[in-house]
Design a protein around this motif. Structure first.
Motif, mmCIF file in Angstrom:
data_model
loop_
_atom_site.group_PDB
_atom_site.id
_atom_site.type_symbol
_atom_site.label_atom_id
_atom_site.label_comp_id
_atom_site.label_asym_id
_atom_site.label_seq_id
_atom_site.Cartn_x
_atom_site.Cartn_y
_atom_site.Cartn_z
ATOM 1 N N VAL A 1 -9.446 3.147 -2.567
ATOM 2 C CA VAL A 1 -8.533 4.836 -3.256
ATOM 3 C C VAL A 1 -8.286 4.836 -4.632
ATOM 4 C CG1 VAL A 1 -6.627 6.132 -2.281
ATOM 5 C CG2 VAL A 1 -7.904 4.558 -0.006
ATOM 6 N N ARG A 2 -8.004 4.000 -5.365
ATOM 7 C CA ARG A 2 -7.176 4.263 -6.953
ATOM 8 C C ARG A 2 -8.231 4.262 -7.863
ATOM 9 N NH1 ARG A 2 -1.749 3.241 -6.933
ATOM 10 N NH2 ARG A 2 -0.828 2.025 -4.947
ATOM 11 N N GLU B 1 0.059 4.253 0.326
ATOM 12 C CA GLU B 1 0.775 4.744 -1.760
ATOM 13 C C GLU B 1 -0.399 5.176 -2.197
ATOM 14 O OE1 GLU B 1 3.093 1.142 -2.291
ATOM 15 O OE2 GLU B 1 4.430 1.520 0.012
ATOM 16 N N ALA B 2 -1.179 4.252 -2.398
ATOM 17 C CA ALA B 2 -2.153 5.397 -3.424
ATOM 18 C C ALA B 2 -3.117 6.372 -2.751
ATOM 19 C CB ALA B 2 -3.468 3.930 -3.267
ATOM 20 N N GLU C 1 -6.837 -0.233 -0.848
ATOM 21 C CA GLU C 1 -6.456 0.314 -2.300
ATOM 22 C C GLU C 1 -7.016 0.165 -3.418
ATOM 23 O OE1 GLU C 1 -2.023 -0.544 -3.557
ATOM 24 O OE2 GLU C 1 -2.803 -1.727 -2.163
ATOM 25 N N HIS D 1 1.548 11.708 3.232
ATOM 26 C CA HIS D 1 1.226 10.691 2.353
ATOM 27 C C HIS D 1 1.201 11.475 0.645
ATOM 28 C CE1 HIS D 1 1.832 7.301 5.479
ATOM 29 N NE2 HIS D 1 0.806 8.109 5.901
ATOM 30 N N LEU E 1 -6.771 3.528 6.658
ATOM 31 C CA LEU E 1 -6.726 3.683 4.605
ATOM 32 C C LEU E 1 -4.514 3.156 4.935
ATOM 33 C CD1 LEU E 1 -8.029 7.954 5.329
ATOM 34 C CD2 LEU E 1 -8.450 5.343 3.164
ATOM 35 N N PRO F 1 -3.120 0.470 5.182
ATOM 36 C CA PRO F 1 -3.610 -0.451 3.370
ATOM 37 C C PRO F 1 -2.981 0.557 2.383
ATOM 38 C CG PRO F 1 -4.811 -1.308 5.388
ATOM 39 C CD PRO F 1 -5.382 0.093 5.511
ATOM 40 N N ALA F 2 -3.855 1.431 1.829
ATOM 41 C CA ALA F 2 -4.312 1.955 0.871
ATOM 42 C C ALA F 2 -3.240 3.712 0.887
ATOM 43 C CB ALA F 2 -5.446 3.087 1.561
#
Length: 299
Positions: free
Chosen positions: A60-61, A85-86, A57, A113, A80, A82-83
Motif C-alpha cells: 500500500v505504501r 494506517e498506510a 502494508e 482511514h 487491508l 494490517p495496512a
C-alpha cells in the motif's frame, strides 16, 4: 496526479482478474506493485516487471493508487486490515463483486482511514482487460476519478464514470448482472432442443448471436417507454409474449424427439399472467417494469 499517465499503482489480489489488471498496468508503463495472500501468484507478474511486496502494508505504501480485486468488500477490508494506517492520503479503488450497500459501507470505511475512494466493476472477462472496447464502470468523487482516469483507462478503453455516488458502479453491475443468467438459460434451452434432435449446439450459436444483436437494438426504445411511462404504442405487446410463452411451455413436453424442461419459465409465466390480469395485455412488454417495482403484488 492528474495527467500522470504512468503513475505508480499497487494491485491487491492476484486471482485471474487481479493478475490481468496488474498486467494491463505493467503493459502500459505504470510502475506496478503487487500483493497476494498466496505469494506464488506474483511470480509471473514479477517476470513482467512487477514488484512484489510480501507485506500488504508495504504494498500500500508503494503507490498513491491502490486497486483491489478480491472476492468481496469484507475480504478486502480483512486483507487491508494490517495496512489501514498506510491508506491515509491514498486512493483506494475496489473492483470486486458486491451490492450497492456493500459499496457504500466500503466508502465509509475508506473515509474513516483517510483514503479517497472509487468503486468499480469490470464488465468483461480477464482476457479482455486492457482492450480498447472493454467496459469498466466507476462510482465515486468526481475529482478523485479525474485524478486517476488516465491510469484507470489502462484497464479498458471504455472507462465510464457514473457519478459521485460511491455505489453507482455496484448498482449498474447488479442491474446488468441480472440480465446474464436468464439470457444464458434461454440460449441453453434452445441448445437442449437442438441437441435433442441430434444437431450440434454450435449450429445454433451464430443465429442466437444475431438474434441477441436485434434484441439489443430495441433496448433504447424500451428504455424510453419506461422513462416516459408511455406503454400504449407497442412494437411487442404483453399479450404476444403471454400467448407465446404459454404455447412454448405447453408444447415443449410434447415436441417430437425432445422433451424439454422449461420449469424455470414458471415465474415468467406468472409475471405475464399478472400483467394480463392488471389490464396490460395490449401495452408494451416494457410495462412489466411496473410490476417488477412491486414484487409479490397479486392481481
Amino acid at each position: 496526479m492528474a495527467g500522470e499517465k504512468h503513475a505508480p499503482v499497487t494491485v491487491i489480489g492476484l486471482g485471474a482478474m487481479g493478475a490481468a489488471l496488474a498486467e494491463a498496468f505493467i503493459r502500459t508503463g505504470h510502475p506496478t506493485t503487487v500483493w497476494n495472500r498466496s505469494p506464488a501468484k506474483a511470480a509471473r507478474l514479477m517476470e513482467k516487471g512487477a514488484v512484489h511486496e510480501a507485506a500488504v502494508e508495504a504494498a500500500v505504501r508503494a503507490s498513491p493508487l491502490i486497486v483491489t480485486c478480491l472476492t468481496t468488500y469484507d475480504v478486502t477490508r480483512r486483507c487491508l486490515g494490517p495496512a489501514v494506517e498506510a491508506l491515509a492520503g491514498r486512493t483506494l479503488v475496489t473492483l470486486n463483486s458486491g451490492t450497492p450497500q456493500g459499496a457504500r459501507e466500503m466508502a465509509g470505511w475508506a473515509a474513516e482511514h483517510g483514503a479517497a475512494f472509487l468503486d468499480g466493476a469490470v464488465m468483461s472477462v480477464p482476457e479482455a482487460v486492457g482492450a480498447p472496447d472493454t467496459l469498466l464502470l466507476y462510482g465515486g468523487d468526481d475529482a478523485t476519478f479525474g485524478d486517476h482516469a488516465a491510469a484507470l483507462r489502462a484497464l479498458g478503453g471504455d472507462t465510464v464514470h457514473l457519478g459521485a455516488e460511491p455505489d453507482s458502479a455496484a448498482l449498474y453491475d447488479s442491474a446488468l448482472g441480472g440480465i446474464l443468467l436468464p439470457t444464458l438459460l434461454g440460449f441453453l434451452q434452445g441448445v437442449a432442443l437442438i441437441t435433442a434432435r441430434g444437431r450440434p449446439a454450435s449450429s445454433l450459436a451464430p443465429y442466437a448471436a444475431a438474434w441477441l444483436e436485434k434484441i439489443g437494438a430495441i433496448l433504447p426504445a424500451l428504455a424510453e417507454e419506461v422513462d416516459t411511462g408511455e406503454y400504449g404504442d407497442p412494437a411487442s405487446s404483453v399479450g404476444i409474449f403471454h400467448d407465446g410463452i404459454e404455447s412454448l411451455v405447453r408444447d415443449s413436453a410434447s415436441e417430437e424427439g425432445a422433451s424439454i424442461d422449461v420449469a424455470w419459465l414458471a415465474p415468467v409465466q406468472d409475471l405475464l399472467r399478472r400483467a394480463i390480469a392488471d389490464g396490460h395485455r395490449d401495452q408494451s412488454i416494457s410495462v412489466l417494469v411496473e410490476l417488477l417495482r412491486r414484487p409479490g403484488r397479486t392481481a
